[in-house]
Design an enzyme around this catalytic site. Structure first.
Site, PDB file in Angstrom:
ATOM      1  N   ASP A  39     -18.012   7.549   0.608  1.00 48.50           N
ATOM      2  CA  ASP A  39     -18.717   7.352   1.878  1.00 48.50           C
ATOM      3  C   ASP A  39     -20.179   7.718   1.781  1.00 48.50           C
ATOM      4  O   ASP A  39     -20.773   8.269   2.701  1.00 48.50           O
ATOM      5  CB  ASP A  39     -18.056   8.155   2.998  1.00 48.50           C
ATOM      6  CG  ASP A  39     -16.703   7.567   3.346  1.00 48.50           C
ATOM      7  OD1 ASP A  39     -16.218   6.728   2.589  1.00 48.50           O
ATOM      8  OD2 ASP A  39     -16.159   7.965   4.383  1.00 48.50           O
TER       9      ASP A  39
ATOM     10  N   ASP B 203      -6.280   9.903  -1.798  1.00 49.42           N
ATOM     11  CA  ASP B 203      -7.441   9.859  -0.913  1.00 49.42           C
ATOM     12  C   ASP B 203      -7.053  10.517   0.410  1.00 49.42           C
ATOM     13  O   ASP B 203      -5.886  10.860   0.619  1.00 49.42           O
ATOM     14  CB  ASP B 203      -7.818   8.384  -0.703  1.00 49.42           C
ATOM     15  CG  ASP B 203      -9.233   8.215  -0.195  1.00 49.42           C
ATOM     16  OD1 ASP B 203      -9.999   9.195  -0.190  1.00 49.42           O
ATOM     17  OD2 ASP B 203      -9.574   7.089   0.207  1.00 49.42           O
TER      18      ASP B 203
ATOM     19  N   GLU C 120      -8.213  15.473   3.107  1.00 44.81           N
ATOM     20  CA  GLU C 120      -8.976  16.615   3.683  1.00 44.81           C
ATOM     21  C   GLU C 120      -8.112  17.493   4.573  1.00 44.81           C
ATOM     22  O   GLU C 120      -8.389  18.682   4.614  1.00 44.81           O
ATOM     23  CB  GLU C 120     -10.180  16.062   4.469  1.00 44.81           C
ATOM     24  CG  GLU C 120     -11.191  15.362   3.599  1.00 44.81           C
ATOM     25  CD  GLU C 120     -10.745  13.961   3.148  1.00 44.81           C
ATOM     26  OE1 GLU C 120      -9.844  13.404   3.807  1.00 44.81           O
ATOM     27  OE2 GLU C 120     -11.283  13.454   2.162  1.00 44.81           O
TER      28      GLU C 120
END
Ligand SMILES: *[C@@H]1O[C@H](CO)[C@@H](O)[C@H](O)[C@H]1NC(C)=O
Ligand SMILES: CC(=O)N[C@H]1CO[C@H](CO)[C@@H](O)[C@@H]1O
Length: 725
Positions: free
Chosen positions: A398, A348, A351
């Site tokens: 999200d 996770d 990004e």
């Protein structure tokens, strides 16, 4: 100019222009508006980066005209419709990986992943434009209608790409059919990995399952309520102070015992492992990474530090092959204490997410292996992390527990599938906020028809395990999950196609009906493989939904009622809380498990139900892929089988679809349903190779014109025929 087959390329050197023609008609012009642009700036080189190659900001861009096209798709990931919008009235689509908490709908800023593939479609051709660059990229789209040759009105799409750094490396994939385009793209960038069967089951996640007792109680809840599931997930709080590869000693004192407890029921656990490493000189893993040179540096050459879940953290530099090798060793059982072979990993925050960084990510001037600046490879950071340990999922996270976010999940999954990321799905129920029970049920129903199926929610949401909202809700969720498990033979076969031919498991309607212009912008209904059309209910309080079944020569069957519909028409279908409208296309065969079991481990033992949906010529065919569901023997030893069921002139044949694989399986076909027979048959005979034909008993349901054969017990791996007269 050059030519090859139907194609020709014409080039002009000043100003540079390239035309791709097919049968002397121009399809694509590169640099049609003369926007080709390079800019390099080397500021900062002397001041800051003595030994480093530091390019500083620069930019490059080019434009393409796609002649005859007025529909473009792809460029995930944005919380956006399937059909991309004209951007002349606002922001361009931006490709820049960001961890955006509760992203705004229709926002073009960029989300967790970026794929620089645009797919353009018109009735006789599907093409792709792949812009290979990992820096921040903007894409402008303009749809216009122009006068074409012989003053015919001709649509066109002008696309302008702009990237911050790198060189122009732009590939045009010519199709012409959607299936060929997917294959071309997969040849260029790689095929979808074959997922293990269990990963196609249902996953239960939450931030966080608190401790071992909690995990066991949730696991037992699924058994108590007879809801199948395969995997339970642990988010960040299971670790010792957000040090990945560790366990909180008070909450998870005996992780191996917990894993074995689940393993006895053939279930798995997934634990999170993020790319940020807590700055803690007392922790051996941190020291190893620091001393081994495995962290991203700042522009002064010091180890870069940012804030994330553990507080002050450094970030692994996965672009370095040595770091990837070191990282993959961190998952060995002797280094990752408390792990076993039934523990799987969740990557996770890659990004990468940096809470105190610009736009919650890493500054562009951070420095990677080989002196590359972060700006050059930003959109590849997560790719390199997964490259180190090679899993296969991408999650959407999200999202918010509202009906709008439920609805947008469908086109998002479709655009990801078009761009080669097949294994995706939205957090069931919405990550942020609490869904009401109706929304939760509908979300399970929608997600059960998407490739990756996982419930997930944030730490400040109320508990929402499927049995907490009363028997009616539990029953509806149970049915949705059971239906998913029944359909696993079909899903697994679709992933086999994705793995071998690049075909996305879920597809916009136009992929299967490329000439039907009316459905080019359809967002809510889509195809699962070539056989099933999904139109899940996504409106609160719905009593009816509008369904459009494409193809005026097609026949469709409601999979619940076997009711027959003619294609090319729309109609309204009554629904209740249990309804998940799915239609099977005439001409197809779909295999289901007869029952759902408690998890996918039961799958090989369950017999199959085969549903044959006849087209107007009375024929149908379809395939089934089988292997052991977990190993690479299908690849290394060809231990798989691909069977074809085909029906023509009253004879249903079960045959190998190719002779390549060898796989002994005990799976039997228990029942066959044939929908769309004109008349009630008088005789049904089963022919096994090398044996006398035997008569089979059957039922005929006049209402659905459906023939039902049960108790057949025919091995799926051997050849047989059923004759109907
Ligand atoms: C959720 O986690 C965040 C980050 O650790 C924390 O700040 C917040 O207090 C937590 N919220 C609840 C309700 O536990
Ligand atoms: C860092 C990076 O991936 N840059 C790419 C951007 O542009 C050129 C062309 O695709 C690639 O060669 C670079 O690798």
């Amino acid at each position: 100019s050059w030519s090859s087959g139907h194609y020709k390329i014409r080039a002009w050197h000043f100003p540079l222009r390239l035309e791709i023609l097919c049968e002397d008609e121009v399809m694509v012009t590169f640099n049609s508006k003369d926007k080709l642009w390079f800019e390099t700036a080397c500021f900062g080189f002397h001041l800051y980066c003595y030994e480093l190659f530091c390019s500083g900001p620069s930019s490059l861009g080019a434009d393409l005209c796609l002649h005859g096209f007025q529909h473009v798709y792809g460029l995930p990931e944005h919380p956006e419709r399937l059909h991309l919008r004209d951007t002349s009235d606002g922001e361009p689509y931006r490709l820049y990986n960001l961890d955006v908490f509760a992203a705004d709908l229709y926002c073009r800023l960029g989300l967790y992943g970026s794929v620089p593939l645009m797919v353009a479609h018109k009735p006789d051709r599907t093409i792709g434009v792949f812009w290979l660059n990992a820096s921040e990229t903007f894409v402008n789209i303009k749809y216009t209608i122009m006068f074409g040759p012989r003053r015919r009105l001709r649509p066109q799409t002008d696309v302008h790409w702009l990237s911050e750094s790198g060189v122009i490396d732009c590939m045009v994939l010519l199709g012409p059919r959607p299936q060929q385009l997917f294959k071309q793209y997969a040849q260029l960038t790689g095929y979808q990995a074959m997922p293990p069967l269990f990963s196609l089951g249902y996953h239960q996640c939450r931030w966080n399952y608190i401790d071992e007792v909690d995990v066991k109680a949730v696991d037992a809840g699924f058994d108590r309520h007879k809801i199948p599931y395969d995997v339970i997930w642990l988010d960040i709080e299971h670790t010792d102070g957000k040090r990945y590869f560790t366990w909180d000693p008070a909450l998870f004192p005996k992780p191996v015992g917990l894993l074995n407890h689940l393993e006895k029921k053939k279930r798995r656990m997934v634990a999170i492992s993020d790319p940020h490493i807590k700055v803690d000189p007392d922790w051996s893993l941190y020291r190893e990474a620091r001393d081994g040179g495995h962290f991203v540096k700042d522009r002064e050459g010091q180890i870069y530090r940012g804030t994330c879940w553990p507080g002050e953290s450094s970030y692994l530099d996965f672009s370095n092959p040595a770091t990837r090798a070191w990282y993959s060793r961190c998952f060995s059982f002797n280094k990752y204490k408390g792990s076993t072979a039934s523990l799987f990993i969740w990557n996770d925050m890659n990004e990468p997410s940096v809470f105190n960084g610009p736009e919650v990510t890493m500054p562009k001037d951070a420095v990677h292996h080989g002196g590359w600046e972060h700006r050059d490879l930003h959109n590849l950071y997560g790719f390199y992390q997964v490259k180190a340990i090679c899993p296969f999922t991408l999650l959407l996270r999200d999202n918010i527990a509202t009906w709008e976010y439920l609805k947008i999940s469908v086109p998002m999954v479709l655009n990801l599938n078009l761009a080669g990321i097949a294994f995706c799905g939205a957090d069931v129920g919405g990550f942020v906020k609490d869904p009401d029970p109706e929304l939760l049920v509908r979300w399970y129903q929608v997600a059960a028809l998407q490739p990756f199926f996982r419930g997930h929610s944030a730490n400040d949401t109320k508990r929402r395990e499927p049995w907490l909202f009363g028997e009616e809700v539990t029953a509806a969720i149970r049915t949705a999950i059971q239906q998913r498990y029944c359909l696993l033979p079909y899903w697994y076969t679709l992933f086999h196609y994705a793995h071998t031919s690049g075909l996305p498991p879920v597809r916009p309607l136009w992929v299967e009906f490329p000439k039907e212009e009316g459905i080019f912008t359809e967002d809510n209904n889509y195809m699962i493989g070539g056989a099933l059309l999904a139109c899940p209910v996504m409106e609160p309080g719905a009593k009816t939904i509008k369904v459009f079944l494409p193809g005026s020569a097609e026949i469709w069957y409601d999979i619940r009622s076997a009711k027959v519909y003619k294609g090319g028409k729309s109609f309204s279908l009554p629904v209740n809380l249990d309804s998940v409208p799915v239609f099977q296309r005439g001409g197809s065969v779909v295999c289901r498990s007869a029952g759902s079991g408690t998890c996918t481990a039961d799958y090989q033992k369950l017999p199959l139900d085969v549903t044959v949906a006849l087209n107007s010529q009375g024929s149908a065919d379809g395939e089934l892929y089988l292997d052991d569901g977990h190993s690479f023997k299908y690849r290394d030893q060809k231990a798989f089988c691909l069977r074809r069921f085909s029906m023509l002139s009253g004879r249903l044949l079960c045959r190998p679809a190719n002779e390549e694989g060898q796989f002994d399986c005990e799976t039997v076909v228990q029942s066959v349903n044939i929908m769309g027979l004109k008349n009630k048959p008088s005789k049904v005979k089963v022919h096994m190779s090398g044996a006398e034909a035997v008569s089979a008993s059957f039922e005929f349901l006049e209402a659905g014109c459906m023939l039902r054969l049960s108790n057949l017990n025919l091995k799926v791996g051997v050849d047989w025929e059923i004759h109907i007269s």
